[in-house]
Design a protein around this motif. Structure first.
Motif, PDB file in Angstrom:
ATOM      1  N   TYR A 165      16.949  12.909   2.006  1.00 31.65           N
ATOM      2  CA  TYR A 165      16.538  11.547   1.664  1.00 31.65           C
ATOM      3  C   TYR A 165      16.852  10.694   2.876  1.00 31.65           C
ATOM      4  O   TYR A 165      18.021  10.476   3.214  1.00 31.65           O
ATOM      5  CB  TYR A 165      17.234  10.990   0.427  1.00 31.65           C
ATOM      6  N   ARG A 168      15.272   5.632   6.785  1.00 30.82           N
ATOM      7  CA  ARG A 168      14.379   5.002   7.776  1.00 30.82           C
ATOM      8  C   ARG A 168      13.869   6.058   8.753  1.00 30.82           C
ATOM      9  O   ARG A 168      14.610   6.565   9.575  1.00 30.82           O
ATOM     10  CB  ARG A 168      15.093   3.885   8.548  1.00 30.82           C
ATOM     11  N   ILE A 221       3.682   4.451  -1.169  1.00 28.96           N
ATOM     12  CA  ILE A 221       4.701   5.124  -1.965  1.00 28.96           C
ATOM     13  C   ILE A 221       4.042   6.243  -2.770  1.00 28.96           C
ATOM     14  O   ILE A 221       3.059   6.020  -3.475  1.00 28.96           O
ATOM     15  CB  ILE A 221       5.407   4.118  -2.891  1.00 28.96           C
ATOM     16  N   ALA A 235       8.969   7.787  -0.175  1.00 27.90           N
ATOM     17  CA  ALA A 235       9.732   7.344  -1.341  1.00 27.90           C
ATOM     18  C   ALA A 235       9.737   5.825  -1.497  1.00 27.90           C
ATOM     19  O   ALA A 235       9.784   5.322  -2.627  1.00 27.90           O
ATOM     20  CB  ALA A 235      11.174   7.845  -1.232  1.00 27.90           C
ATOM     21  N   TRP A 236       9.694   5.118  -0.385  1.00 29.93           N
ATOM     22  CA  TRP A 236       9.826   3.652  -0.438  1.00 29.93           C
ATOM     23  C   TRP A 236       9.538   3.124   0.959  1.00 29.93           C
ATOM     24  O   TRP A 236       9.298   3.901   1.891  1.00 29.93           O
ATOM     25  CB  TRP A 236      11.240   3.267  -0.890  1.00 29.93           C
ATOM     26  N   GLU A 237       9.579   1.811   1.121  1.00 28.82           N
ATOM     27  CA  GLU A 237       9.589   1.267   2.469  1.00 28.82           C
ATOM     28  C   GLU A 237      10.884   1.701   3.143  1.00 28.82           C
ATOM     29  O   GLU A 237      11.911   1.890   2.493  1.00 28.82           O
ATOM     30  CB  GLU A 237       9.531  -0.259   2.437  1.00 28.82           C
ATOM     31  N   THR A 239      14.221   1.222   5.650  1.00 32.71           N
ATOM     32  CA  THR A 239      15.079   0.106   6.031  1.00 32.71           C
ATOM     33  C   THR A 239      14.573  -0.472   7.355  1.00 32.71           C
ATOM     34  O   THR A 239      13.984   0.208   8.183  1.00 32.71           O
ATOM     35  CB  THR A 239      16.538   0.561   6.180  1.00 32.71           C
ATOM     36  N   HIS A 241      12.126  -2.270   7.682  1.00 34.27           N
ATOM     37  CA  HIS A 241      10.664  -2.349   7.605  1.00 34.27           C
ATOM     38  C   HIS A 241      10.230  -3.763   7.972  1.00 34.27           C
ATOM     39  O   HIS A 241      10.647  -4.735   7.362  1.00 34.27           O
ATOM     40  CB  HIS A 241      10.263  -2.012   6.165  1.00 34.27           C
ATOM     41  N   LEU A 260       9.286   3.986   7.089  1.00 35.17           N
ATOM     42  CA  LEU A 260       9.156   4.666   5.803  1.00 35.17           C
ATOM     43  C   LEU A 260      10.472   5.313   5.397  1.00 35.17           C
ATOM     44  O   LEU A 260      11.203   5.835   6.246  1.00 35.17           O
ATOM     45  CB  LEU A 260       8.081   5.761   5.867  1.00 35.17           C
ATOM     46  N   ALA A 261      10.762   5.303   4.104  1.00 35.36           N
ATOM     47  CA  ALA A 261      11.816   6.139   3.538  1.00 35.36           C
ATOM     48  C   ALA A 261      11.156   7.412   3.003  1.00 35.36           C
ATOM     49  O   ALA A 261      10.171   7.332   2.266  1.00 35.36           O
ATOM     50  CB  ALA A 261      12.534   5.408   2.413  1.00 35.36           C
ATOM     51  N   LEU A 385       2.842  -0.113   0.262  1.00 36.20           N
ATOM     52  CA  LEU A 385       4.035  -0.569   0.966  1.00 36.20           C
ATOM     53  C   LEU A 385       3.923  -2.067   1.219  1.00 36.20           C
ATOM     54  O   LEU A 385       2.830  -2.577   1.464  1.00 36.20           O
ATOM     55  CB  LEU A 385       4.172   0.174   2.295  1.00 36.20           C
ATOM     56  N   ARG A 389       7.437  -8.250   4.663  1.00 33.64           N
ATOM     57  CA  ARG A 389       8.887  -8.240   4.838  1.00 33.64           C
ATOM     58  C   ARG A 389       9.281  -8.925   6.143  1.00 33.64           C
ATOM     59  O   ARG A 389       8.836  -8.543   7.221  1.00 33.64           O
ATOM     60  CB  ARG A 389       9.418  -6.813   4.849  1.00 33.64           C
TER      61      ARG A 389
END
Length: 404
Positions: A165, A168, A221, A235-237, A239, A241, A260-261, A385, A389
């Motif tokens: 996991y 970033r 995502i 998995a997510w944006e 860190t 981002h 990307l995460a 995404l 941000r």
């Protein structure tokens, strides 16, 4: 226009036309955007570069009697144990804890048998390779977890879950590092020689995945990707981002932007594409291969993926100033960087990539082969995404913070 379902049907039937992004860039020059759009179904991108904001989650399985682990070391590298009783997180940049693994060597202030260049990334690589790793754990004794300590060896086959996991990965663009001072600097880009003796860039340029989807219209995502030689997902944006980074007219950013995460089952990965590394006088990290396939849904996909190294730029940052915001020497194209030389204030400076351009190509080629064999289909994102941000600096708050 095409649909993802139509493309996946062609993949399953082994009829899809798949090109790497480098093949696409070359063929567009010969046949044009329109003919390329009519021909290709999937474009494969890839990169192989240090991604230090990475790590692995483990579930060890319960001991008898059970233990509630609160401190843990894997080959002397500390893992975070603030989850459930036998859940751990090992960061790629975690360093060997000398005090936890034996008496200190007085002459060198470290155990004589310890490899100081070994860290979390190396432990992750070895586990993926099937090698045994020593584990030492200290528990919090409770009525339901009476065991106080535990030592054993583990492999990827003797633990339950083992997955990466990575908070970033895949910076959409990054920087070029230089050093105008009179002393060596040891950085996350590697050594920077004094008086502009060298320059180092991290991103592989126009072949990098997110340069070819600048507005994050294809990736989101839930997107399925190549991760470390196995199948992974967005998995997510990530860190830090920062999609609001300034951009050129072709929509590519002029500096660090989207991230990307990523997540994926490490038990299916290969040490060929997940490698521990060490930066002299800086610390350990992880070299990681990541590939992203783009479905050719419309003509705009071809236009974006046709971007060339001469059309993407990075900022040249002077690391000699120890501040968060450092002075720059302007922007330089990746075409110039890849010549191995650039000019800074009239001086010719040697340039080298931190990413492996050759292995970045290999990632894209391996992903292409999976798709051509019908072994890898594409997924629609379950959510986009974020594109709004801002990038906040911690020291903006401090004494200004008030209770609401």
């Amino acid at each position: 226009m095409r649909t993802l379902a139509e493309i996946n049907e062609k993949i399953i039937d082994k009829k899809a036309v798949v090109w790497t992004v480098e093949e696409l860039k070359k063929r567009v020059q010969d046949i044009g955007v329109d003919q390329a759009f009519k021909t290709v179904d999937v474009i494969c991108t890839g990169t192989f570069e240090p991604m230090e904001s990475s790590g692995a989650i483990f579930n060890l399985g319960h001991t008898d009697p059970p233990i509630k682990i609160r401190q843990c070391w894997l080959d002397g590298v500390p893992a975070y144990a603030g989850f459930g009783a036998v859940d751990l997180y090992l960061g790629a940049t975690a360093m060997v804890d000398y005090k936890a693994i034996g008496e200190m060597n007085d002459s060198e202030n470290r155990p004589g048998n310890v490899n100081i260049e070994r860290g979390g990334g190396h432990v992750i690589e070895d586990l993926i390779a099937g090698k045994p790793i020593s584990l030492k754990a200290i528990g919090q004794v409770t009525d339901c977890y009476p065991r106080a300590s535990f030592e054993t060896n583990i492999t990827r086959k003797t633990i339950n879950q083992f997955y990466l996991y990575n908070p970033r990965n895949l910076y959409q663009n990054f920087i070029v590092g230089v050093n105008s001072s009179d002393r060596f600097l040891y950085t996350y880009l590697g050594p920077l020689q004094p008086t502009l003796g060298n320059a180092v860039y991290s991103n592989p340029g126009a072949i990098a995945p997110l340069f070819n989807d600048p507005d994050l219209e294809l990736i989101g995502i839930g997107s399925r990707i190549f991760l470390g030689g196995g199948v992974g997902y967005v998995a997510w944006e990530g860190t830090q981002h920062f999609p609001l980074q300034k951009r050129l007219s072709n929509r590519t950013p002029i500096g660090p932007a989207a991230t990307l995460a990523l997540i994926g089952d490490a038990k299916t990965m290969s040490p060929k594409w997940v490698r521990g590394c060490y930066f002299n006088h800086y610390g350990p990290s992880l070299m990681l291969g990541v590939g992203i396939p783009f479905p050719v849904l419309d003509r705009k996909v071809i236009e974006h993926c046709a971007v060339a190294d001469k059309d993407v730029v990075a900022p040249v940052i002077d690391f000699s100033i120890p501040r968060r915001v450092r002075p720059t020497f302007g922007l330089v194209s990746y075409a110039q960087l890849k010549t191995g030389r650039m000019t800074i204030e009239g001086k010719s400076v040697r340039v080298a990539p931190l990413a492996s351009i050759a292995l970045s190509r290999k990632v894209a080629e391996e992903l292409k082969s999976w798709i051509e064999k019908g072994e890898f289909t594409l997924t629609d994102p379950v959510a986009p995404l974020p594109k709004d941000r801002a990038f906040m600096a911690q020291d903006l708050w401090g004494s200004q913070m008030t209770l609401e």
